[in-house]
Every structure is written in structure tokens, then in C-alpha cells.
Design an enzyme around this catalytic site. Structure first.
Site, PDB file in Angstrom:
ATOM      1  N   GLU A 117      67.376 127.149 -68.007  1.00 42.98           N
ATOM      2  CA  GLU A 117      68.545 126.901 -67.145  1.00 42.98           C
ATOM      3  C   GLU A 117      68.511 127.854 -65.951  1.00 42.98           C
ATOM      4  O   GLU A 117      67.976 128.948 -66.063  1.00 42.98           O
ATOM      5  CB  GLU A 117      69.849 127.187 -67.919  1.00 42.98           C
ATOM      6  CG  GLU A 117      70.088 126.260 -69.078  1.00 42.98           C
ATOM      7  CD  GLU A 117      71.270 126.721 -69.939  1.00 42.98           C
ATOM      8  OE1 GLU A 117      71.961 127.702 -69.576  1.00 42.98           O
ATOM      9  OE2 GLU A 117      71.487 126.090 -70.989  1.00 42.98           O
ATOM     10  N   LYS A 119      69.841 130.779 -63.754  1.00 44.60           N
ATOM     11  CA  LYS A 119      70.703 131.929 -64.028  1.00 44.60           C
ATOM     12  C   LYS A 119      71.591 132.115 -62.806  1.00 44.60           C
ATOM     13  O   LYS A 119      71.127 132.490 -61.735  1.00 44.60           O
ATOM     14  CB  LYS A 119      69.852 133.173 -64.281  1.00 44.60           C
ATOM     15  CG  LYS A 119      70.659 134.406 -64.619  1.00 44.60           C
ATOM     16  CD  LYS A 119      69.726 135.483 -65.123  1.00 44.60           C
ATOM     17  CE  LYS A 119      70.327 136.817 -65.399  1.00 44.60           C
ATOM     18  NZ  LYS A 119      71.534 137.205 -64.759  1.00 44.60           N
ATOM     19  N   ASP A 121      74.249 133.725 -60.389  1.00 43.57           N
ATOM     20  CA  ASP A 121      74.595 135.116 -60.108  1.00 43.57           C
ATOM     21  C   ASP A 121      76.098 135.242 -59.861  1.00 43.57           C
ATOM     22  O   ASP A 121      76.567 135.242 -58.737  1.00 43.57           O
ATOM     23  CB  ASP A 121      73.803 135.598 -58.880  1.00 43.57           C
ATOM     24  CG  ASP A 121      73.844 137.109 -58.764  1.00 43.57           C
ATOM     25  OD1 ASP A 121      74.296 137.760 -59.724  1.00 43.57           O
ATOM     26  OD2 ASP A 121      73.427 137.631 -57.721  1.00 43.57           O
ATOM     27  N   TYR A 232      77.986 127.120 -69.919  1.00 45.91           N
ATOM     28  CA  TYR A 232      76.662 126.926 -70.525  1.00 45.91           C
ATOM     29  C   TYR A 232      76.549 127.439 -71.951  1.00 45.91           C
ATOM     30  O   TYR A 232      75.524 127.292 -72.577  1.00 45.91           O
ATOM     31  CB  TYR A 232      75.583 127.607 -69.672  1.00 45.91           C
ATOM     32  CG  TYR A 232      75.935 129.040 -69.298  1.00 45.91           C
ATOM     33  CD1 TYR A 232      76.037 130.031 -70.263  1.00 45.91           C
ATOM     34  CD2 TYR A 232      76.195 129.378 -67.977  1.00 45.91           C
ATOM     35  CE1 TYR A 232      76.384 131.317 -69.925  1.00 45.91           C
ATOM     36  CE2 TYR A 232      76.545 130.681 -67.631  1.00 45.91           C
ATOM     37  CZ  TYR A 232      76.639 131.641 -68.614  1.00 45.91           C
ATOM     38  OH  TYR A 232      76.997 132.915 -68.275  1.00 45.91           O
ATOM     39  N   LYS A 322      63.819 137.018 -64.141  1.00 50.92           N
ATOM     40  CA  LYS A 322      64.499 137.185 -62.854  1.00 50.92           C
ATOM     41  C   LYS A 322      63.538 137.049 -61.679  1.00 50.92           C
ATOM     42  O   LYS A 322      62.397 137.510 -61.747  1.00 50.92           O
ATOM     43  CB  LYS A 322      65.222 138.537 -62.813  1.00 50.92           C
ATOM     44  CG  LYS A 322      66.395 138.526 -63.797  1.00 50.92           C
ATOM     45  CD  LYS A 322      67.158 139.804 -63.852  1.00 50.92           C
ATOM     46  CE  LYS A 322      68.098 140.016 -62.732  1.00 50.92           C
ATOM     47  NZ  LYS A 322      68.997 141.163 -62.955  1.00 50.92           N
ATOM     48  N   CYS A 416      83.763 157.160 -30.333  1.00 49.67           N
ATOM     49  CA  CYS A 416      83.576 155.725 -30.120  1.00 49.67           C
ATOM     50  C   CYS A 416      82.565 155.519 -28.976  1.00 49.67           C
ATOM     51  O   CYS A 416      82.741 156.089 -27.898  1.00 49.67           O
ATOM     52  CB  CYS A 416      84.916 155.089 -29.769  1.00 49.67           C
ATOM     53  SG  CYS A 416      84.763 153.410 -29.156  1.00 49.67           S
ATOM     54  N   CYS A 419      84.517 154.101 -25.713  1.00 49.93           N
ATOM     55  CA  CYS A 419      85.519 154.803 -24.902  1.00 49.93           C
ATOM     56  C   CYS A 419      85.485 156.316 -25.077  1.00 49.93           C
ATOM     57  O   CYS A 419      86.243 157.037 -24.426  1.00 49.93           O
ATOM     58  CB  CYS A 419      86.917 154.271 -25.210  1.00 49.93           C
ATOM     59  SG  CYS A 419      87.483 154.703 -26.863  1.00 49.93           S
ATOM     60  N   CYS A 434      87.713 153.720 -34.234  1.00 53.53           N
ATOM     61  CA  CYS A 434      88.132 154.261 -32.955  1.00 53.53           C
ATOM     62  C   CYS A 434      89.651 154.060 -32.915  1.00 53.53           C
ATOM     63  O   CYS A 434      90.133 152.930 -33.004  1.00 53.53           O
ATOM     64  CB  CYS A 434      87.465 153.486 -31.819  1.00 53.53           C
ATOM     65  SG  CYS A 434      88.300 153.726 -30.249  1.00 53.53           S
ATOM     66  N   CYS A 439      91.029 151.117 -26.079  1.00 52.27           N
ATOM     67  CA  CYS A 439      89.564 151.089 -25.997  1.00 52.27           C
ATOM     68  C   CYS A 439      89.144 149.730 -25.419  1.00 52.27           C
ATOM     69  O   CYS A 439      89.564 148.689 -25.929  1.00 52.27           O
ATOM     70  CB  CYS A 439      88.987 151.275 -27.403  1.00 52.27           C
ATOM     71  SG  CYS A 439      87.241 150.906 -27.511  1.00 52.27           S
TER      72      CYS A 439
HETATM   73  S1  IVH Z   1      73.324 132.610 -71.596  1.00 53.05           S
HETATM   74  C1  IVH Z   1      74.058 135.854 -75.168  1.00 53.05           C
HETATM   75  N1  IVH Z   1      72.918 131.170 -69.463  1.00 53.05           N
HETATM   76  O1  IVH Z   1      73.536 136.268 -66.976  1.00 53.05           O
HETATM   77  C2  IVH Z   1      74.137 135.724 -73.696  1.00 53.05           C
HETATM   78  N2  IVH Z   1      73.723 133.381 -69.159  1.00 53.05           N
HETATM   79  O2  IVH Z   1      72.105 138.781 -67.286  1.00 53.05           O
HETATM   80  C3  IVH Z   1      74.081 134.304 -73.325  1.00 53.05           C
HETATM   81  N3  IVH Z   1      74.147 133.988 -66.818  1.00 53.05           N
HETATM   82  O3  IVH Z   1      75.654 137.683 -69.386  1.00 53.05           O
HETATM   83  C4  IVH Z   1      74.067 134.138 -71.868  1.00 53.05           C
HETATM   84  N4  IVH Z   1      73.557 132.059 -65.943  1.00 53.05           N
HETATM   85  O4  IVH Z   1      76.707 136.257 -67.445  1.00 53.05           O
HETATM   86  C5  IVH Z   1      73.311 132.367 -69.934  1.00 53.05           C
HETATM   87  N5  IVH Z   1      72.529 129.742 -67.665  1.00 53.05           N
HETATM   88  C6  IVH Z   1      72.937 130.922 -68.138  1.00 53.05           C
HETATM   89  C7  IVH Z   1      73.381 131.961 -67.288  1.00 53.05           C
HETATM   90  C8  IVH Z   1      73.754 133.192 -67.841  1.00 53.05           C
HETATM   91  C9  IVH Z   1      74.010 133.273 -65.694  1.00 53.05           C
HETATM   92  C10 IVH Z   1      74.615 135.392 -66.861  1.00 53.05           C
HETATM   93  C11 IVH Z   1      75.540 135.715 -68.009  1.00 53.05           C
HETATM   94  C12 IVH Z   1      74.806 136.760 -68.789  1.00 53.05           C
HETATM   95  C13 IVH Z   1      73.958 137.380 -67.729  1.00 53.05           C
HETATM   96  C14 IVH Z   1      72.810 138.145 -68.299  1.00 53.05           C
END
Ligand code: IVH
Length: 681
Positions: A117, A119, A121, A232, A322, A416, A419, A434, A439
Site C-alpha cells: 500500500e 504510505k 505522510d 487502512y 521509505k 530592515c 528602511c 521590521c 517602511c
Molecule cells: S499500517 C501496526 N498502512 O505510517 C501499524 N500505516 O511509519 C500499522 N501509515 O504508524 C500501520 N500509510 O501512521 C499502515 N498504508 C498504511 C500507512 C501507514 C501511512 C503510517 C501510520 C504508521 C506509520 C509508520
């Protein structure tokens, strides 16, 4: 490294990691990149392993043994029924393969099925649905208990408060559903632009802004920003097994219940297929509307997940891979200081142009004086540039190996640059300002803001024209625009007769602009366009707004705050009008014939569209979206960007897209332009 040295380094790293956890999770103002943080934490973990340190011990528990804590004062805490763990992460393909090898050995089989999946942010939350109703939303906190943010989460547009029930897919009696709250890049840019316009420091990336927003104590402020959510995961469930047998199946269940899910996931058997999916995600994710910082690889079978189990901190059945942020190295030629409308002095790096994530970057933010000092960035250095949250180029640090002996530490100017007034630092602020209201740069920016499209919108008064008017001493305040003389303007250059007449006509027309445009144009701290509209409805005149007292920001029965205006904003407005010159400006505008148009009065029984929310999609035959929005708002209605069950109507034109589909799915009435016009009359 001998054991004594190792102990010293361990203590040092524990302090540093704990400090960065605090900055990231609690204050949403991290000082180092995720990559640098992950590196520190990994070094600490390795040393703790190698020197088999009691991770607990007398110096307190090591930050490697707990998840970062996001809990803040002012929120009720709530205990998760099942703890929220964090994830192990890696930037290396080899380590990802080791993760699979470990699991294969543990479970005694090679052909493991995974789900990959994106991730997202953002920040983790846990929602509890009981009998299909959303009853609670809690942040991850310290993993065991988090902050109750239910009131704020209820303002999210895309989140159903009630789950759909479909035959065998009906939601269980009670379930904790886990996910991520985030902001799209577009919304991040909109809010930051507004903050800069209001003289506030912009946020460095969407994740920090989302975290800062979710932790606002005033839900009305939260509702102004379009936070989004994606779900998720599952925590506690009654009866057990409500998440189904697999992660991929659970994704389908979440969808069937009407919840927003990841826009794409991959089912992959074996680690080679997982790696292929990660590569594909990395190609696709740049087109996503929100920031992703990696891939999460999870065992698909929930039974195998249970068998693999967890360590004290993270599950053994999942791993985050990552993506390292793209980074470029270039020479810092100079640091220039920008002066903002409210006098904030912002340092900007003037760089030797370099290509970064597809665009050429020649300027990057350096945030403020403290940031430059902390990173010890010097003119002449080779610096690392990254796009924070893939949006704004920022200088992350200097390459010390390439630093020449002639590079002097940077001294932030004490005055500044525009001015020469001594800069000041206001209490509680990082920025230097400033303080000189006169100014020349501040004067120019104030007038530019007032005349801009977002305010009274005077055509022909672009930045260059305002600069010329201020330079000649004809304009010092927005009111002076209404004193401009034709004979003066004609001296500006050749062939200016027509332009001058057009400009004077536009200035004259602007006198009867809508009230909210003037309110916005005054440049009151915290008051953006949306707040200005709420204030115009409430006060109906500049004089009434200028005379407002604290209690006037409460609703009619003085029981609660009026819609959209939080405490901070109310105080900023009162402070603004304590200054005599700000009152004087309003009197001056009035004397010069300015007569703002208040919003249409609510008719008996309310304005035609009071209480109704519209979503516009596609191209309408006879009006632009802006025109449709203005007419709906003038009739007391609201326009929102996303469809939910609360939407009253979706107005669909040609090539309407997913919003139309969503309206149909939710049973929201869909109308065309003709019907909209009927409703408006
Ligand atoms: S599963 C047991 N799935 O990333 C933990 N986490 O760096 C299960 N996050 O704490 C987490 N997308 O806040 C999962 N598709 C995804 C995610 C995801 C973002 C975050 C989540 C987690 C953190 C870890």
C-alpha cells in the site's frame, strides 16, 4: 568504539531522538528531515543491540522502545482498546528482502502473499464505529492512549459518520478502524498562501500542517481547512474477526462501508513481486494529490499476521519501505531578506540553479534566523536542497567537507534591509520583524494586498504600478488610492491617457465592492478571505467591525462563538482596531466615498439558500464556477469542494467527474444550471 564511548554516544542519541520525537509528534515543527531522523534512530538501535544495553535502565526508557507521543494539553485522553503500534522501516532493498526471509523462516513457507500500500505522510488516528456509527476519534498518542479529537474529525468532509450496511458486508458491532489524516498539496498551498498573506509563518510541509490543524482546540478553525482521511487498518473488533480473513479483503470491506481507502494497492506473492509493486508505486505516486513517503508491505493473511505476532513496538508482519526525498547539492551564492506586508523578515537562499525533482530551483526558503544558525549555513557553502513534502524547495544543510576557509558564519541583519530600522523579535515568535509601519516595502505590500484580486480587485493596479505610486509619494495608505489625480498619473509615461482613465474608472468602481473584500483588504492578522466573508455577514459594515468588543464575537444568545471566528482571530481584530491609524483609515475611506456593499440581508425566513450546501462540478453553460459560487453565497448558501451526505445539491455541468459519481452513489440530488438559477430567484 569501546564500551565507555558507546555508552556516551547512546546517551547522546537517546537525548537527540527524544527531542526530535517531541518536535515532530507534539509540536509539528520538526528540525531535521525524516531521513536524518531515521538515521539517528537506526544508529541508536544498532548500538543498543551491539552493546546489549538495557533499553530501559536508569536514564529512563529508550525512545527506541516506544512510539513517539503526540498527546497535548487541552485534549481528553482515551485508551485504545488495542494498542496502536508503529512500523519498522527501511530505505534499503536488501533489508526489505531480509524482512521476507525472516518471515518465511518464522512461518515455515516461502510463497507468502503480501499487500503493498502507499504510505501516506500524515498522522495516524483510530476511529471507533459502534453499531455502524462513528463514536470516537483518537490520535495514536503514545500508542496506548491518545488525544480524543472526535469533534475535529467530525468536521472532515469525506468521512461518513454512519457506515453503509450491505448484506454480509455489514459492519461489526464495534470496531476500531485505523488510518491517516492528511492534507492534499493543493490545500496545503492554499492555506500557506493565506498564512503568508496574513503575515504568519508558513508550514514546511503538508504533514506538519495537517498535524497542527488536527490539534486545534477550536473545531471551527479545523473545519476551515480541508483535512482528508484514508483508512487502512483495524484494531479491536467485537465480535472478533470483523475485519475478514485478509488485508486485501479488509480494503474491500472498508470500501463497502463507504469509507475512503488508499487509492491503489497491490497484491504480490513473494518478495520479487513486492519489489516490482514498490517500483510501480514510486512511478505513480508523483501524480497523487497528497504526499506519500514510502510503501507499506503487509502480509495479506490476517491469520498469518497473528502467527507472526509483534515485538513491543512494531508488528513482525509489516514493513515500511521509505523513498528517500530527492536531494540536490548546489552553491549558496547569497542570502537575501524579504520584507513581508507585516514586516516579517524572511531569509531566502539565492542558489546556483540546479534541477530538483524535475524543476530548476534557484531560490529556496531558509525559514528564519534560528534555522540558519542551527544548520550553520554560510554564504559560499555547498548546500543540500530538498523539496519539503515535494512542494517547497528548502535548504536542509551544508556539505561541511566542501566548506572553504573563507566562509564566515552568517550574520542575520540587525536592521530592515528596506528602511534601516532596527529589527525586533516579538514575544513568542521566531521571526524578526521590521517594526516601522512606514517602511516603504511594507507600505507597498499593504497597498498591493488591498488592490489585489483577492481583495477590492482594482484592475490595472498591479505590483509595478503600486510601486510607482508609492515611490512618487502619492500613495501611503489604501485610502490614498481614492485621492489619485489624473494630472499626476498622466506624468507617468507616454501613451498613458487611456490606461489612466481605465485605472481611475476601476478605482471609482471599487468604492462599492463587497464588504468582505474591504475587510480582507485591511490586512488584519489571521483574517483571510473566508473569515472576511463571515465577518461581513455578522457586522455588515466596516465601522461596526472596528467598534466590535469581545462579546460581539459571540452568537446572538451570547452562548457560543459565531461561525468561523475563533478566539485568536477575535483578539487579533480587537487589537487591530486599538491602533488609532487603523480606525483613521476607515474614516478616511468613508470620507473619500467608499461605500462597501454588505451581503444581501437574510430574507424573512432566511436567505433563499440559507443552510444549503452546494458542490460544483464540470463546466456550466452560462456561468463560470466563480460566478455560480458568488451567486450561491449571495443567497446565503455555502459552496464546498467535496460531496458528502450533507451536501444539499451537486450542480453538474459538462464533463462532470468523480463528484457526480459520488453524488449519485450517496443519493445527493444533482441539478443543472437551469435549476440552480430557479433556486436562486
Ligand atoms: S499500517 C501496526 N498502512 O505510517 C501499524 N500505516 O511509519 C500499522 N501509515 O504508524 C500501520 N500509510 O501512521 C499502515 N498504508 C498504511 C500507512 C501507514 C501511512 C503510517 C501510520 C504508521 C506509520 C509508520
Amino acid at each position: 568504539m569501546d564500551p565507555a564511548q558507546a555508552q556516551r554516544r547512546i546517551a547522546e542519541l537517546r537525548g537527540a531522538v527524544a527531542r526530535h520525537d517531541e518536535l515532530y509528534y507534539r509540536r509539528a515543527r520538526p528540525e531535521i528531515s525524516d531521513r536524518e531522523y531515521d538515521r539517528l534512530k537506526r544508529e541508536l538501535e544498532d548500538l543498543e543491540k551491539q552493546f546489549s544495553t538495557q533499553a530501559g535502565g536508569s536514564g529512563g526508557e529508550s525512545p527506541t522502545r516506544r512510539v513517539g507521543d503526540d498527546r497535548l494539553e487541552g485534549f481528553q485522553t482515551y485508551r485504545h482498546r488495542e494498542p496502536m503500534q508503529s512500523l519498522d522501516n527501511t530505505y534499503s532493498e536488501a533489508e526489505l528482502r531480509e524482512f521476507h526471509t525472516r518471515l518465511a523462516r518464522l512461518l515455515g513457507r516461502e510463497d507468502l502473499g503480501y499487500v503493498v500500500e502507499p504510505k501516506i505522510d500524515g498522522l495516524a488516528v483510530s476511529l471507533t464505529y459502534e453499531k455502524g456509527r462513528l463514536v470516537r476519534a483518537v490520535t495514536r498518542g503514545n500508542g496506548v492512549e491518545g488525544d480524543d479529537v472526535t469533534a475535529n474529525v467530525l468536521t472532515l468532509h469525506g468521512l461518513p459518520h454512519e457506515l453503509k450496511r450491505q448484506g454480509s458486508d455489514a459492519p461489526p458491532e464495534s470496531i476500531e478502524i485505523r488510518g491517516e489524516i492528511y492534507l492534499t498539496f493543493a490545500e496545503f498551498q492554499r492555506i500557506n498562501a493565506e498564512r503568508e498573506e496574513e503575515g504568519l509563518e508558513p508550514y514546511a510541509n503538508p504533514r506538519n500542517l495537517a498535524a497542527g490543524t488536527l490539534k486545534q482546540l477550536d473545531s471551527r478553525e479545523v473545519a476551515r481547512r480541508r483535512l482528508e482521511i484514508v483508512l487502512y487498518g483495524a484494531g479491536h473488533c467485537t465480535p472478533p474477526g470483523g475485519a475478514g480473513p485478509t488485508q486485501s479483503g479488509y480494503q474491500a470491506l472498508l470500501k463497502a462501508w463507504g469509507l475512503p481507502t488508499v487509492e491503489r494497492f497491490w497484491e504480490a506473492r513473494g518478495i520479487d513481486a513486492v519489489w516490482g509493486a514498490i517500483q510501480e508505486l514510486d512511478r505513480l505516486r508523483h501524480a497523487f494529490a497528497y504526499a506519500t513517503d514510502g510503501a507499506v508491505v503487509k502480509l495479506d493473511s490476517l491469520a498469518l499476521q497473528r502467527e507472526a505476532g509483534s515485538t513491543s513496538k512494531a508488528p513482525r508482519w509489516a514493513m515500511a519501505y521509505k523513498f528517500a526525498a530527492e536531494r540536490a547539492e548546489t552553491r549558496l551564492n547569497a542570502i537575501s531578506i524579504q520584507v513581508g506586508r507585516t514586516g516579517v523578515l524572511t531569509p531566502v537562499a539565492e542558489l546556483e540553479p540546479v534541477v530538483l525533482a524535475g524543476t530548476t530551483v534557484s531560490r529556496a526558503t531558509l525559514h528564519n534566523r534560528d534555522e540558519i544558525a542551527r544548520k550553520d549555513i554560510r554564504v559560499g557553502d555547498w548546500v543540500y536542497v530538498e523539496k519539503a513534502g515535494e512542494v517547497i524547495p528548502a535548504v536542509m544543510g551544508a556539505n561541511l567537507q566542501l566548506r572553504g576557509p573563507q566562509c564566515e558564519p552568517y550574520r542575520f541583519p540587525e536592521v530592515c534591509p528596506a528602511c534601516g530600522t532596527a529589527a525586533v523579535q516579538l514575544e513568542g515568535e521566531v521571526a524578526l520583524r521590521c517594526p516601522n509601519h512606514d517602511c516603504p516595502v511594507q507600505v507597498r505590500r499593504r497597498v498591493q494586498h488591498f488592490a489585489s484580486r483577492a481583495c477590492v480587485d482594482i484592475e490595472g493596479l498591479g505590483e509595478a504600478m503600486v510601486d510607482a505610486l508609492v515611490e512618487r509619494g502619492w500613495v501611503g495608505t489604501p485610502a490614498d488610492l481614492y485621492r489619485l489625480r489624473r494630472e499626476d498619473l498622466l506624468t507617468l509615461g507616454k501613451k498613458v491617457e487611456k490606461t489612466t482613465d481605465n485605472l481611475l474608472a476601476a478605482v471609482e468602481r471599487s468604492k462599492s465592492s463587497e464588504l468582505w473584500r474591504f475587510v480582507h483588504g485591511l490586512g488584519i492578522t489571521h483574517v483571510g478571505a473566508a473569515a472576511a466573508k463571515d465577518l461581513a455577514v455578522r457586522f455588515r459594515g466596516l465601522e461596526a467591525l472596528a467598534a466590535a468588543r469581545a462579546e460581539d464575537f459571540l452568537d446572538e444568545k451570547k452562548a457560543s462563538r459565531i461561525d468561523g471566528i475563533g478566539e485568536t482571530m477575535a483578539m487579533a481584530i480587537i487589537e487591530h482596531f486599538r491602533i488609532p491609524r487603523n480606525i483613521h483609515l476607515i474614516e478616511d475611506l468613508r470620507r473619500l466615498g467608499v461605500d462597501p456593499r454588505p451581503p444581501p440581508a437574510a430574507r424573512a425566513g432566511g436567505a433563499a439558500l440559507a443552510g444549503k450546501t452546494f458542490v460544483l462540478t464540470g463546466t456550466l453553460p452560462g456561468m463560470t464556477r466563480e460566478q455560480a459560487q458568488a451567486q450561491i453565497e449571495a443567497a446565503g448558501g455555502k459552496v464546498s469542494g467535496s460531496v458528502s451526505k450533507k451536501t444539499s445539491f451537486v450542480v453538474a455541468g459538462a464533463e462532470a467527474g468523480s463528484k457526480l459519481a459520488k453524488a449519485v452513489a450517496l443519493g445527493v440530488p444533482v441539478i443543472g444550471e437551469e435549476e440552480l438559477l430557479r433556486l436562486l430567484t
